[in-house]
Design a protein around this motif. Structure first.
Motif, PDB file in Angstrom:
ATOM      1  N   SER A 235     -70.927 -64.444 -39.867  1.00  0.00           N
ATOM      2  CA  SER A 235     -69.975 -63.424 -40.325  1.00  0.00           C
ATOM      3  C   SER A 235     -70.559 -62.632 -41.476  1.00  0.00           C
ATOM      4  N   HIS A 236     -71.219 -63.399 -42.400  1.00  0.00           N
ATOM      5  CA  HIS A 236     -71.808 -62.734 -43.561  1.00  0.00           C
ATOM      6  C   HIS A 236     -72.851 -61.721 -43.106  1.00  0.00           C
ATOM      7  N   HIS A 237     -73.681 -62.165 -42.153  1.00  0.00           N
ATOM      8  CA  HIS A 237     -74.730 -61.299 -41.642  1.00  0.00           C
ATOM      9  C   HIS A 237     -74.119 -60.052 -41.005  1.00  0.00           C
ATOM     10  N   GLN A 241     -74.423 -56.260 -42.088  1.00  0.00           N
ATOM     11  CA  GLN A 241     -74.863 -55.228 -41.148  1.00  0.00           C
ATOM     12  C   GLN A 241     -73.899 -54.055 -41.162  1.00  0.00           C
ATOM     13  N   GLU A 242     -72.593 -54.400 -41.176  1.00  0.00           N
ATOM     14  CA  GLU A 242     -71.585 -53.338 -41.172  1.00  0.00           C
ATOM     15  C   GLU A 242     -71.642 -52.512 -42.446  1.00  0.00           C
ATOM     16  N   LEU A 243     -71.871 -53.245 -43.576  1.00  0.00           N
ATOM     17  CA  LEU A 243     -72.005 -52.533 -44.852  1.00  0.00           C
ATOM     18  C   LEU A 243     -73.200 -51.581 -44.805  1.00  0.00           C
ATOM     19  N   HIS A 274     -73.826 -52.996 -52.362  1.00  0.00           N
ATOM     20  CA  HIS A 274     -72.582 -53.296 -51.661  1.00  0.00           C
ATOM     21  C   HIS A 274     -71.773 -52.031 -51.297  1.00  0.00           C
ATOM     22  N   VAL A 275     -72.444 -50.915 -51.163  1.00  0.00           N
ATOM     23  CA  VAL A 275     -71.843 -49.647 -50.747  1.00  0.00           C
ATOM     24  C   VAL A 275     -70.789 -49.143 -51.726  1.00  0.00           C
ATOM     25  N   GLY A 276     -71.081 -48.020 -52.290  1.00  0.00           N
ATOM     26  CA  GLY A 276     -70.118 -47.410 -53.206  1.00  0.00           C
ATOM     27  C   GLY A 276     -69.409 -46.287 -52.501  1.00  0.00           C
ATOM     28  N   GLY A 277     -68.871 -45.378 -53.272  1.00  0.00           N
ATOM     29  CA  GLY A 277     -68.132 -44.291 -52.648  1.00  0.00           C
ATOM     30  C   GLY A 277     -68.554 -42.930 -53.169  1.00  0.00           C
ATOM     31  N   ASP A 278     -69.866 -42.781 -53.403  1.00  0.00           N
ATOM     32  CA  ASP A 278     -70.345 -41.452 -53.845  1.00  0.00           C
ATOM     33  C   ASP A 278     -70.586 -40.569 -52.622  1.00  0.00           C
ATOM     34  N   ILE A 279     -70.235 -39.319 -52.775  1.00  0.00           N
ATOM     35  CA  ILE A 279     -70.538 -38.357 -51.697  1.00  0.00           C
ATOM     36  C   ILE A 279     -70.645 -36.982 -52.360  1.00  0.00           C
TER      37      ILE A 279
END
Lengths: 508, 112
Positions: A235-237, A241-243, A274-279
């Motif tokens: 699940s972590h993997h 992957q999804e991140l 861990h993916v941020g929210g910059d755009i």
């Protein structure tokens, strides 16, 4: 049914307790049983000792009896016989002497007159013979009245004479009694041995089965844990992957560095681990006006990324609306502020998750260099005049989007000259920490921006990116999205381009 | 727990006792205030003196707390300095919150 209930309740109870307790519980029963069996074995051992003592005692008595019998048979009897024959010998001799004396007496009596002295000697001899005969009779009369012990003693002391068969019968009776006792004691000893053996076998079975059970249980637990671990890491993997997918999708939305009309745009962007929210994005609104924005959604993870996608789409879809506002107001500042006011209230209605974002929104009139900036909680952008003569921070803050209802916005309006540069950055740049937890800071960014004033815009961007990356440490991922948008106004109004909507809306 | 609570003159004073206020603490932080309001505490002080770094999620959480308390009571902030004060200024939250210098000022403000 009741048993099933009890069984299921026991099972659920058993599943709730932890593994150490379970193993202790499994092992405590055999431990107690082993202890009990050991105590039993010790008691048996003691009884056995007692029994063994009895047996050896019996054996000793029997030996003593046998010894006495032997002694009696071979020595005492011999002595007694010898004594008896000696006595008989004496008696014979005395008889012979008596006969001789009788003959002499007859002679003497016949002679009568010979000697008074000779008569006295004869009388003494007669007395001696009488004594000897009395003693012999006394011995014979005594022998029927004695106990076995007295017999043994008398035999040992060699004082009495017995009838052989009677004595041997007595000894055989005693031996038979002792032999029976020995046999029964040996039987009980054997019984004890059997019990001890059985107890040890039971103990061994209990311990072995408990250990087998505990082993099986532990193995099962380990297998379950391993399965859990495998599924967790899977699940972590998958999540990772999804991140990564979200991160890549977000990065793919970013526009290519380009020149729109006469404004050159360059940027760098690096998503946090861990993916941020910059755009950010920039595009033409109408024939000679260009808009740009930079956004930082609060928080991290997929939620932040999804909000960033939403904002990106909203902005693209708002182009026509902004163009209408521009046509309506004819003023950059008013257009920008009213757009953001509207957008904020719309966004507030749309989301109730508490997510919000900061934004730097700008519109440039490429003909005149007029620029309106609205700072919705985003860090103050840096404006550097051509040639690096002057550098300053713009704006005094403003409400982020999605945090306060009916928020109103203010715009900073200024006029760009040829070669002026604007640097818009997210707090990921200034709050970037090095290994000593010291932040990169605005001051460093400012001086770097200034130092690079005479370099091409992409060189300038690259230099800032590398400095921030070095500050973080080589190979260290950022803990927040790091984004920076740099634009340069070249002042020359480029020939007005035909607006190609398709270019704007095609996903990049 | 990174929050300490005491009562001064009938006002619940809650102070943040760690330097970093970030996304990791947000859920617990919000729940603490939801519970406080549910327990009938309506006059609250949030002391941020110890906080040296606050991220956007934390700011969002403080705003959420204001909304939680807002309808039924009052919330006053104090002790915001340095980066924290700048964050409040940059996002105009200094206009949304009642912010004073010290806890004593905050208690006085709520009791006035």
């Amino acid at each position: 049914m009741a048993i099933q209930n009890l069984n299921s309740r026991l099972k659920s109870w058993f599943s709730q307790i932890d593994i150490e307790t379970k193993v202790s519980m499994i092992l405590i029963a055999p431990t107690l049983l082993s202890f009990a069996v050991l105590v039993g074995a010790l008691l048996l051992k003691q009884s056995l000792n007692q029994s063994t003592q009895w047996v050896s005692h019996t054996e000793a008595v029997m030996l003593q009896i046998a010894d006495s019998k032997f002694h009696f048979n071979n020595l005492s009897l011999y002595h007694l016989r010898y004594q008896l024959s000696a006595e008989q010998e004496y008696l014979k001799r005395y008889d012979r002497a008596y006969l001789g004396l009788n003959q002499s007496m007859v002679k003497l009596t016949t002679l009568m007159s010979d000697s008074q002295q000779q008569q006295g000697k004869l009388e003494t001899l007669l007395q001696l013979i009488g004594d000897r005969t009395g003693s012999h009779r006394k011995l014979i009369s005594l022998r029927g009245t004695l106990t076995p012990d007295e017999v043994i003693k008398a035999a040992q002391a060699k004082t009495l004479i017995f009838d052989d068969a009677e004595i041997l019968g007595l000894f055989d009776g005693m031996l038979a009694t002792e032999a029976a006792l020995l046999q029964s004691r040996r039987a009980s000893e054997h019984d004890y041995y059997l019990k001890l053996e059985a107890a040890l076998i039971v103990l061994f079975i209990i311990i072995a089965s408990s250990l087998l059970f505990a082993d099986r249980f532990l193995r099962r637990d380990m297998r379950l844990k391993a399965d859990l671990h495998a599924s967790l890491s899977e699940s972590h993997h998958k999540l990772q992957q999804e991140l990564a997918e979200a991160r890549n999708t977000l990065v793919a939305l970013l526009p290519a560095p380009t020149t729109i009309c006469n404004v050159r745009f360059e940027w760098f962007f690096e998503a946090s681990n861990h993916v941020g929210g910059d755009i950010m994005d920039y595009f033409q609104v109408d024939e000679h006006r260009v808009m740009f924005y930079a956004v930082d959604v609060s928080g991290h993870g997929v939620t932040a990324a999804m909000h960033a996608f939403t904002v990106h789409n909203d902005m693209l879809a708002s182009t026509a609306h902004i163009a209408e506002l521009l046509a309506h107001f004819g003023d950059l500042s008013e257009t920008a502020t009213s757009f953001l006011t509207l957008y904020n209230s719309r966004y507030m209605r749309k989301t109730d998750t508490g997510e919000y974002f900061t934004m730097l929104f700008g519109i440039i009139d490429t003909r005149t260099g007029e620029l309106a900036l609205v700072q919705a909680g985003h860090p103050c952008p840096l404006l550097m005049s051509a040639g690096g003569r002057d550098i300053r921070c713009l704006g005094e803050g403003g409400f982020p989007i999605g945090l306060v209802e009916d928020a109103s916005y203010e715009a900073v309006q200024l006029s760009l000259k040829r070669g002026d540069r604007l640097c818009v950055y997210s707090d990921g740049v200034t709050d970037c920490e090095n290994a000593k937890h010291s932040v990169f800071g605005q001051q460093k960014l400012k001086s770097l921006f200034r130092i690079m004033h005479d370099q091409a815009l992409d060189q300038c961007k690259q230099a800032i990116y590398e400095q921030v990356k070095n500050w973080r440490g080589l190979g260290q991922p950022f803990n927040d999205d790091v984004s920076c948008l740099i634009l340069e106004f070249n002042g020359d109004s480029a020939p007005i381009q035909k607006l190609e909507r398709d270019d704007i809306y095609v996903p990049r | 727990m990174f929050l300490d609570e005491k009562t001064v003159d009938g006002v619940s004073c809650i102070s943040f006792n760690q330097e970093r206020f970030d996304a990791a603490k947000v859920v617990q932080f919000k729940q603490f205030f939801v519970d406080a309001v549910a327990a009938g505490k309506t006059r609250l002080v949030l002391d941020l003196t110890a906080v040296k770094f606050m991220d956007s999620s934390a700011l969002g959480a403080v705003v959420a707390v204001l909304k939680t308390v807002g309808a039924r009571g009052d919330l006053v902030l104090c002790g915001a300095t340095g980066i924290v004060a700048e964050l409040f200024k940059l996002t105009r939250m200094d206009r949304v919150f009642v912010i004073v210098a010290s806890e004593a000022d905050a208690v006085a403000k709520l009791n006035s």
